[in-house]
Design a protein around this motif. Structure first.
Motif, PDB file in Angstrom:
ATOM      1  N   ALA A   1      37.016  48.749  34.751  1.00  0.00           N
ATOM      2  CA  ALA A   1      37.031  47.410  35.340  1.00  0.00           C
ATOM      3  C   ALA A   1      37.760  47.410  36.675  1.00  0.00           C
ATOM      4  N   PHE A   2      38.831  48.171  36.767  1.00  0.00           N
ATOM      5  CA  PHE A   2      39.575  48.244  38.033  1.00  0.00           C
ATOM      6  C   PHE A   2      38.728  48.893  39.123  1.00  0.00           C
ATOM      7  N   ALA A   3      37.984  49.931  38.751  1.00  0.00           N
ATOM      8  CA  ALA A   3      37.131  50.604  39.734  1.00  0.00           C
ATOM      9  C   ALA A   3      35.982  49.718  40.192  1.00  0.00           C
ATOM     10  N   LEU A   4      35.548  48.779  39.351  1.00  0.00           N
ATOM     11  CA  LEU A   4      34.400  47.939  39.686  1.00  0.00           C
ATOM     12  C   LEU A   4      34.801  46.585  40.266  1.00  0.00           C
ATOM     13  N   PHE A   5      35.872  45.985  39.729  1.00  0.00           N
ATOM     14  CA  PHE A   5      36.160  44.584  40.049  1.00  0.00           C
ATOM     15  C   PHE A   5      37.462  44.364  40.816  1.00  0.00           C
ATOM     16  N   SER A   6      38.173  45.420  41.177  1.00  0.00           N
ATOM     17  CA  SER A   6      39.380  45.234  41.979  1.00  0.00           C
ATOM     18  C   SER A   6      38.997  44.801  43.397  1.00  0.00           C
ATOM     19  N   THR A   7      39.985  44.530  44.227  1.00  0.00           N
ATOM     20  CA  THR A   7      39.710  44.065  45.586  1.00  0.00           C
ATOM     21  C   THR A   7      38.839  45.055  46.356  1.00  0.00           C
ATOM     22  N   ASP A   8      39.078  46.346  46.155  1.00  0.00           N
ATOM     23  CA  ASP A   8      38.284  47.387  46.810  1.00  0.00           C
ATOM     24  C   ASP A   8      37.256  48.000  45.855  1.00  0.00           C
ATOM     25  N   GLY A   9      36.998  47.349  44.745  1.00  0.00           N
ATOM     26  CA  GLY A   9      36.071  47.883  43.756  1.00  0.00           C
ATOM     27  C   GLY A   9      34.628  47.848  44.221  1.00  0.00           C
ATOM     28  N   LEU A  10      33.795  48.572  43.514  1.00  0.00           N
ATOM     29  CA  LEU A  10      32.401  48.723  43.910  1.00  0.00           C
ATOM     30  C   LEU A  10      31.670  47.381  43.909  1.00  0.00           C
TER      31      LEU A  10
ATOM     32  N   LYS B   1      29.607  42.370  50.993  1.00  0.00           N
ATOM     33  CA  LYS B   1      28.596  42.782  51.967  1.00  0.00           C
ATOM     34  C   LYS B   1      27.345  41.920  51.874  1.00  0.00           C
ATOM     35  N   ALA B   2      27.059  41.437  50.649  1.00  0.00           N
ATOM     36  CA  ALA B   2      25.886  40.571  50.471  1.00  0.00           C
ATOM     37  C   ALA B   2      26.176  39.126  50.854  1.00  0.00           C
ATOM     38  N   GLY B   3      27.419  38.848  51.205  1.00  0.00           N
ATOM     39  CA  GLY B   3      27.797  37.494  51.603  1.00  0.00           C
ATOM     40  C   GLY B   3      27.941  36.532  50.441  1.00  0.00           C
ATOM     41  N   ILE B   4      28.095  37.073  49.232  1.00  0.00           N
ATOM     42  CA  ILE B   4      28.203  36.220  48.047  1.00  0.00           C
ATOM     43  C   ILE B   4      29.660  35.979  47.672  1.00  0.00           C
ATOM     44  N   GLY B   5      30.430  37.050  47.612  1.00  0.00           N
ATOM     45  CA  GLY B   5      31.821  36.928  47.186  1.00  0.00           C
ATOM     46  C   GLY B   5      32.767  36.765  48.358  1.00  0.00           C
ATOM     47  N   SER B   6      33.997  36.359  48.033  1.00  0.00           N
ATOM     48  CA  SER B   6      35.033  36.167  49.045  1.00  0.00           C
ATOM     49  C   SER B   6      35.969  37.362  49.139  1.00  0.00           C
ATOM     50  N   GLY B   7      35.741  38.370  48.297  1.00  0.00           N
ATOM     51  CA  GLY B   7      36.601  39.546  48.299  1.00  0.00           C
ATOM     52  C   GLY B   7      37.783  39.427  47.357  1.00  0.00           C
ATOM     53  N   THR B   8      37.908  38.302  46.663  1.00  0.00           N
ATOM     54  CA  THR B   8      38.994  38.122  45.701  1.00  0.00           C
ATOM     55  C   THR B   8      38.643  38.805  44.396  1.00  0.00           C
ATOM     56  N   SER B   9      39.545  39.590  43.881  1.00  0.00           N
ATOM     57  CA  SER B   9      39.294  40.319  42.646  1.00  0.00           C
ATOM     58  C   SER B   9      39.438  39.390  41.443  1.00  0.00           C
ATOM     59  N   VAL B  10      38.511  39.505  40.495  1.00  0.00           N
ATOM     60  CA  VAL B  10      38.622  38.712  39.270  1.00  0.00           C
ATOM     61  C   VAL B  10      39.786  39.186  38.415  1.00  0.00           C
ATOM     62  N   LEU B  11      40.269  40.402  38.669  1.00  0.00           N
ATOM     63  CA  LEU B  11      41.404  40.913  37.909  1.00  0.00           C
ATOM     64  C   LEU B  11      42.701  40.214  38.280  1.00  0.00           C
ATOM     65  N   SER B  12      42.742  39.587  39.430  1.00  0.00           N
ATOM     66  CA  SER B  12      43.952  38.887  39.869  1.00  0.00           C
ATOM     67  C   SER B  12      43.710  37.398  40.046  1.00  0.00           C
ATOM     68  N   SER B  13      42.702  36.890  39.383  1.00  0.00           N
ATOM     69  CA  SER B  13      42.377  35.471  39.462  1.00  0.00           C
ATOM     70  C   SER B  13      42.714  34.810  38.125  1.00  0.00           C
ATOM     71  N   GLY B  14      43.685  33.907  38.155  1.00  0.00           N
ATOM     72  CA  GLY B  14      44.076  33.229  36.926  1.00  0.00           C
ATOM     73  C   GLY B  14      42.984  32.348  36.364  1.00  0.00           C
ATOM     74  N   SER B  15      42.144  31.792  37.224  1.00  0.00           N
ATOM     75  CA  SER B  15      41.076  30.905  36.755  1.00  0.00           C
ATOM     76  C   SER B  15      39.911  31.661  36.124  1.00  0.00           C
ATOM     77  N   SER B  16      39.846  32.970  36.332  1.00  0.00           N
ATOM     78  CA  SER B  16      38.739  33.769  35.796  1.00  0.00           C
ATOM     79  C   SER B  16      39.105  34.511  34.519  1.00  0.00           C
ATOM     80  N   VAL B  17      40.333  34.321  34.062  1.00  0.00           N
ATOM     81  CA  VAL B  17      40.819  35.108  32.925  1.00  0.00           C
ATOM     82  C   VAL B  17      39.977  34.886  31.686  1.00  0.00           C
ATOM     83  N   TYR B  18      39.729  33.642  31.328  1.00  0.00           N
ATOM     84  CA  TYR B  18      39.101  33.339  30.041  1.00  0.00           C
ATOM     85  C   TYR B  18      37.680  33.902  29.961  1.00  0.00           C
ATOM     86  N   TRP B  19      36.854  33.642  30.990  1.00  0.00           N
ATOM     87  CA  TRP B  19      35.477  34.096  30.903  1.00  0.00           C
ATOM     88  C   TRP B  19      35.369  35.602  31.102  1.00  0.00           C
TER      89      TRP B  19
END
Length: 303
Positions: A131-140, A147-165
């Motif tokens: 998960a760290f290799a895929l979803f961290s700030t520098d993850g794949l 690059k696709a212009g979808i995400g803001s670059g914020t990692s879900v691993l450090s997002s308190g609002s994304s913890v539950y899902w």
């Protein structure tokens, strides 16, 4: 005159199966019943290195603290959220088993079943690394989304609002294939003549699954659901301990993780034992209540 009737011999008792069971009974006793004697720590202010009965007797003081401890209430809230989400998603293994059963190509079905069962045997440490290799700030995946212009670059691993899902997604991914095995066994026990009769009447795969497979599995689902209620508060701590950080600590700390932190990290053994006792009493109560409800609704008990 007819032949004399031979006396029926009483079947000889075979104790081999009992002897085979004894080692497992010993393990259950050792790991499930012997630790209950440790509950005595909850009424003493235990200090490591000091004999237990030389420590101060606290009575029920630690149990009173539980109901006024904000950290316990916060951990309990997180535990309830994760447990309720898990219960809401509990039909997924049953539905997955039905879909898997509809795959008629044997090698493909076996490959999918094996592929989805393997994550159950992967430790949470390895899953965290993936998960760290895929979803961290520098993850794949995070980099691809940026690059696709979808995400803001914020990692879900450090997002308190994304913890539950996110944690629910990982737990479902890890246990989906393994949890579906018992439903696949239930499907194997369905009378095949029911399917043949339905096909004669013009029913397709969808109607066979809807009117034969699903009703035949409901009984198994209900039994597993009621038994699972006893583990309502037992979410475990390994997953949440690994993914916990300063930004997610508020939403990710469940009751088991809090007991681990209090009991082992802070060395407040007595308070940790008191919380575990309350949790065990609540779990037993839930099982008893669920069993009574099952008796009222189904006419028979589960346990």
């Amino acid at each position: 005159m007819g032949r004399p009737v031979a006396c029926a011999r009483k079947p000889k008792k075979d104790y081999r199966l009992l002897l085979m069971l004894l080692p497992f009974m010993a393990l259950v006793f050792l790991f499930s019943y012997v630790p209950i004697f440790g509950w005595v720590y909850s009424v003493f202010d235990y200090i490591p290195g000091v004999p237990l009965f030389e420590c101060d007797f606290m009575g029920l003081d630690y149990f009173r603290i539980i109901f006024t401890d904000d950290n316990v209430l916060r951990a309990l809230k997180n535990t309830f959220i994760f447990a309720i989400i898990g219960m809401a998603l509990s039909p997924l293994p049953m539905l997955f088993a039905i879909l898997l059963n509809e795959i008629k190509c044997g090698p493909v079905r076996k490959f999918i079943q094996t592929f989805t069962t393997l994550p159950n045997f992967i430790s949470w440490v390895i899953i965290f690394s993936l998960a760290f290799a895929l979803f961290s700030t520098d993850g794949l995946i995070t980099s691809l989304l940026v690059k696709a212009g979808i995400g803001s670059g914020t990692s879900v691993l450090s997002s308190g609002s994304s913890v539950y899902w996110f944690q629910t997604f990982l737990a479902q991914w890890k246990g989906l294939g393994w949890s579906s095995i018992i439903y696949l066994a239930a499907i194997a026990g369905i009378d095949q003549e029911l399917y043949e009769a339905a096909r004669v009447d013009g029913a397709g795969h969808f109607r066979c699954a809807l009117h034969i497979t699903l009703p035949s599995m409901i009984e198994t689902y209900v039994v597993l659901f009621i038994l699972g209620i006893g583990n309502f508060l037992n979410t475990g701590y390994e997953q949440y301990m690994l993914f916990k950080n300063a930004l997610t600590a508020t939403n990710i700390e469940v009751l088991d993780l809090y007991v681990y932190r209090i009991g082992l990290e802070n060395m407040d053994y007595s308070y940790g034992v008191a919380i575990s006792i309350v949790k065990s009493i609540v779990s037993i109560t839930l099982v008893v209540v669920a069993n009574l409800v099952a008796k009222k609704l189904r006419g028979s008990t589960v346990i």
